[in-house]
Design a protein around this motif. Sequence first.
Motif, short mmCIF file in Angstrom:
data_model
loop_
_atom_site.label_atom_id
_atom_site.label_comp_id
_atom_site.label_asym_id
_atom_site.label_seq_id
_atom_site.Cartn_x
_atom_site.Cartn_y
_atom_site.Cartn_z
N ASP A 1 0.83 -1.20 0.00
CA ASP A 1 0.00 0.00 0.00
C ASP A 1 0.87 1.26 0.00
O ASP A 1 0.59 2.23 -0.70
N ALA A 2 1.95 1.22 0.79
CA ALA A 2 2.82 2.40 0.90
C ALA A 2 3.58 2.65 -0.40
O ALA A 2 3.81 3.80 -0.78
N VAL A 3 3.95 1.56 -1.08
CA VAL A 3 4.75 1.68 -2.30
C VAL A 3 3.99 2.41 -3.42
O VAL A 3 4.59 3.06 -4.27
N ILE A 4 2.65 2.30 -3.39
CA ILE A 4 1.83 2.92 -4.43
C ILE A 4 2.16 4.40 -4.60
O ILE A 4 2.14 4.94 -5.70
N ASP A 5 2.47 5.09 -3.48
CA ASP A 5 2.70 6.53 -3.54
C ASP A 5 4.11 6.90 -3.98
O ASP A 5 4.46 8.07 -3.97
N LEU A 6 4.91 5.90 -4.34
CA LEU A 6 6.30 6.18 -4.74
C LEU A 6 6.39 7.29 -5.80
O LEU A 6 7.21 8.20 -5.66
N PRO A 7 5.57 7.25 -6.86
CA PRO A 7 5.70 8.30 -7.87
C PRO A 7 5.41 9.71 -7.34
O PRO A 7 5.89 10.68 -7.90
N PHE A 8 4.62 9.81 -6.25
CA PHE A 8 4.41 11.12 -5.63
C PHE A 8 5.68 11.59 -4.92
O PHE A 8 5.98 12.78 -4.88
N ALA A 9 6.39 10.66 -4.30
CA ALA A 9 7.49 11.02 -3.43
C ALA A 9 8.83 11.09 -4.17
O ALA A 9 9.70 11.86 -3.80
N LEU A 10 8.96 10.27 -5.20
CA LEU A 10 10.24 10.21 -5.93
C LEU A 10 10.35 11.42 -6.87
O LEU A 10 9.46 11.65 -7.67
N PRO A 11 11.44 12.20 -6.77
CA PRO A 11 11.60 13.33 -7.69
C PRO A 11 11.54 12.85 -9.14
O PRO A 11 12.07 11.78 -9.48
N THR A 12 10.89 13.66 -10.00
CA THR A 12 10.63 13.20 -11.36
C THR A 12 11.93 12.97 -12.14
O THR A 12 11.99 12.09 -12.99
N LEU B 1 4.62 16.24 2.95
CA LEU B 1 4.43 16.13 1.50
C LEU B 1 4.95 17.38 0.79
O LEU B 1 5.56 17.31 -0.28
N CYS B 2 4.72 18.53 1.41
CA CYS B 2 5.18 19.81 0.85
C CYS B 2 6.70 19.80 0.73
O CYS B 2 7.26 20.18 -0.30
N ASN B 3 7.37 19.33 1.77
CA ASN B 3 8.83 19.30 1.80
C ASN B 3 9.39 18.34 0.75
O ASN B 3 10.35 18.66 0.04
N ALA B 4 8.77 17.16 0.63
CA ALA B 4 9.24 16.18 -0.35
C ALA B 4 9.16 16.75 -1.76
O ALA B 4 10.09 16.63 -2.55
N ARG B 5 8.04 17.41 -2.06
CA ARG B 5 7.88 17.99 -3.39
C ARG B 5 8.86 19.15 -3.60
O ARG B 5 9.42 19.32 -4.68
N ALA B 6 9.06 19.95 -2.54
CA ALA B 6 9.96 21.11 -2.65
C ALA B 6 11.39 20.65 -2.96
O ALA B 6 12.07 21.24 -3.79
N LEU B 7 11.84 19.59 -2.32
CA LEU B 7 13.21 19.11 -2.56
C LEU B 7 13.33 18.42 -3.91
O LEU B 7 14.40 18.38 -4.50
N GLY B 8 12.24 17.86 -4.41
CA GLY B 8 12.31 17.06 -5.62
C GLY B 8 11.87 17.76 -6.88
O GLY B 8 12.02 17.21 -7.97
N GLU B 9 11.36 18.99 -6.78
CA GLU B 9 10.80 19.65 -7.96
C GLU B 9 11.85 19.84 -9.05
O GLU B 9 12.96 20.27 -8.79
N PHE B 10 11.46 19.54 -10.27
CA PHE B 10 12.40 19.59 -11.38
C PHE B 10 11.97 20.60 -12.46
O PHE B 10 12.66 21.58 -12.72
N GLY B 11 10.79 20.37 -13.04
CA GLY B 11 10.37 21.15 -14.20
C GLY B 11 10.31 22.65 -13.96
O GLY B 11 10.90 23.43 -14.70
N ALA B 12 9.60 23.05 -12.91
CA ALA B 12 9.41 24.47 -12.64
C ALA B 12 10.74 25.15 -12.32
O ALA B 12 11.05 26.23 -12.84
N VAL B 13 11.53 24.51 -11.48
CA VAL B 13 12.82 25.08 -11.09
C VAL B 13 13.76 25.12 -12.29
O VAL B 13 14.53 26.06 -12.47
N SER B 14 13.68 24.10 -13.14
CA SER B 14 14.52 24.02 -14.33
C SER B 14 14.35 25.26 -15.21
O SER B 14 15.31 25.80 -15.75
N VAL B 15 13.10 25.74 -15.33
CA VAL B 15 12.82 26.88 -16.20
C VAL B 15 13.42 28.18 -15.65
O VAL B 15 13.91 29.02 -16.40
#
Lengths: 285, 283
Positions: free
Chosen positions: A108-119, B206-220
């Motif tokens: 269940d936790a693994v499902i959210d990996l794409p949310f957490a993993l930087p693109t 969740l906010c922090n994870a996205r902030a550290l990982g953001e690519f597209g917006a910061v790239s521009v």
Amino acid sequence: MSAIGLKFGSNRGLLRRRRVLPGFGLSLGFTLLYLTGIVLIPLLALTLRPFELGLAGFWDAIATPRVLAALRLSFGMALAAAVIDSVFGFIIAWVLVRYRFPGKGLLDAVIDLPFALPTAVAGIALSTLYAPSGWIGAWLTEHGIRVAYTPWGVLVAMIFISLPFTVRTVQPVLAEVGRDVEEAAATLGATRLQTIGRVVLPMLLPAILTGMAMAFARSVGEYGSIIFIAGNLPAVSEIAPLLIVTKLEQFDYAGAAAIGVVMLAASFVMLLALNGLQSWAAKRR
Amino acid sequence: MSRKFLKPTEDPFWLKALLFAVTLGFIALVLLLPLMLVFREALVGGLGPAWDAITETDSLAALRLSLLAAAIAVPLNTVFGIAAAWAVAKFDFPGKTFLVTLIDLPFSVSPVVSGLVYVLVFGMQGWFGPWLAGHDVRILFALPGIVLATVFVTFPFVARELIPLMVDQGRDEEEAAATLGASGFQTFLRVTLPNIKWGLLYGILLCNARALGEFGAVSVVSGHIRGQTNTMPLHVELLYNNYDYIGAFAVAALLALLALVTLALKSFLEWRYADELAASHRH
């Protein structure tokens, strides 16, 4: 009459109660100021920009073969990814809600990996995985299939990035669906598959469509996980967000903004569709 | 024969086996394989080269910049989230639904477009670009631009976590506190905050994870100056495009570890404090 009077009275009660708690002006004022400064003014700058050259100028910026091909690729593949993820998302949600097995919490936790993993991390991983020398790519190459550096790479990245939406929208709704209707269907002689297909599935339809719309919206705009695997050949495997970046690098601000406006308009349409879906789902409950 | 022992709402064995196999196969293929590959490629030459790549000057500069940008953007969006949730949950005003929709808007905007809007405001051809250049203020291709883009893409995280939670909890407790003479700040600190702290933490996570990982917006908006305006995800891209695969995957593995920690904390919060999170996470 008295009913109206009561209603009016309770409304006045609400209004009077509002004054009990402090901070209305401060919190709403800050919210509106911040929202305007960070989101609304920049979006306005985007929306106005391409029309500086008039409607014709906007149209000229969009209606080039390269831009149209990029938009077609982004929207087409996003739709395909959303449909594929909806099918598998439903199956995964079903397994997670209905079956009991060891390691379920982990799955269940693994499902959210794409949310957490930087693109960008997802991007280089998928690219290496599907390259002709990669774990999956080598096997595919043996069978004459190329995924990396083709439009199919775009699809693979989109399937990865938007999977959680389709699972997470169906999962809570499925957990709440009463078993009594399934029992009724079974009692009336339906096979298990008939019960799932004709009783459970229709109840989940709003949730499935909501997940599909969210997956589509996410995929259309996705950039980081796609550019590494796509090969980015103009008019073949070049997505619309990448074309925006390319135009910016060529200092074609108006051209970049024109594509941006089309994508923003698509976001608005998706947002409206999602709101519509939600009120539809609320009505059915 | 087995049908006799089956509850009417239970799937037959073959269906269970099939769906279970599809689920495991799909998750392994789509999610786990890429994740495993990141660590495998990072460690292909052993721990030494990977560690060297992470502790190299430009990688550390990227790490510092990412942490700095998140350290500014996350508190800003946290204050905003609390203010927005307080206004929406504790008061009635026209246009509330519309406001909540607008707050969610950055989620449906492409990351590249999120960066583009600031180029159009602050860029040389943008609204304020020439004025800023005349006064020697740098926003684009510098820290302020990176922070702005990060704030934009992480804008709704805290607010969308707190709004449903605080609407659910109502106003009674706060009103009681206020009636008994507590100041607004005391009411928030002693009554509201204890009620929302786990939801708040969830949103910040969740906010922090996205902030550290953001690519597209910061790239521009970043300008991609190695060692200066490259955040960690941008540094991954740079190393990868320079064919430094061990370096790219080493930094990527660090980001992936961070993602795994985020997922673990998130699952823990969902499991331990289910009742104190917004209803959508109680599954």
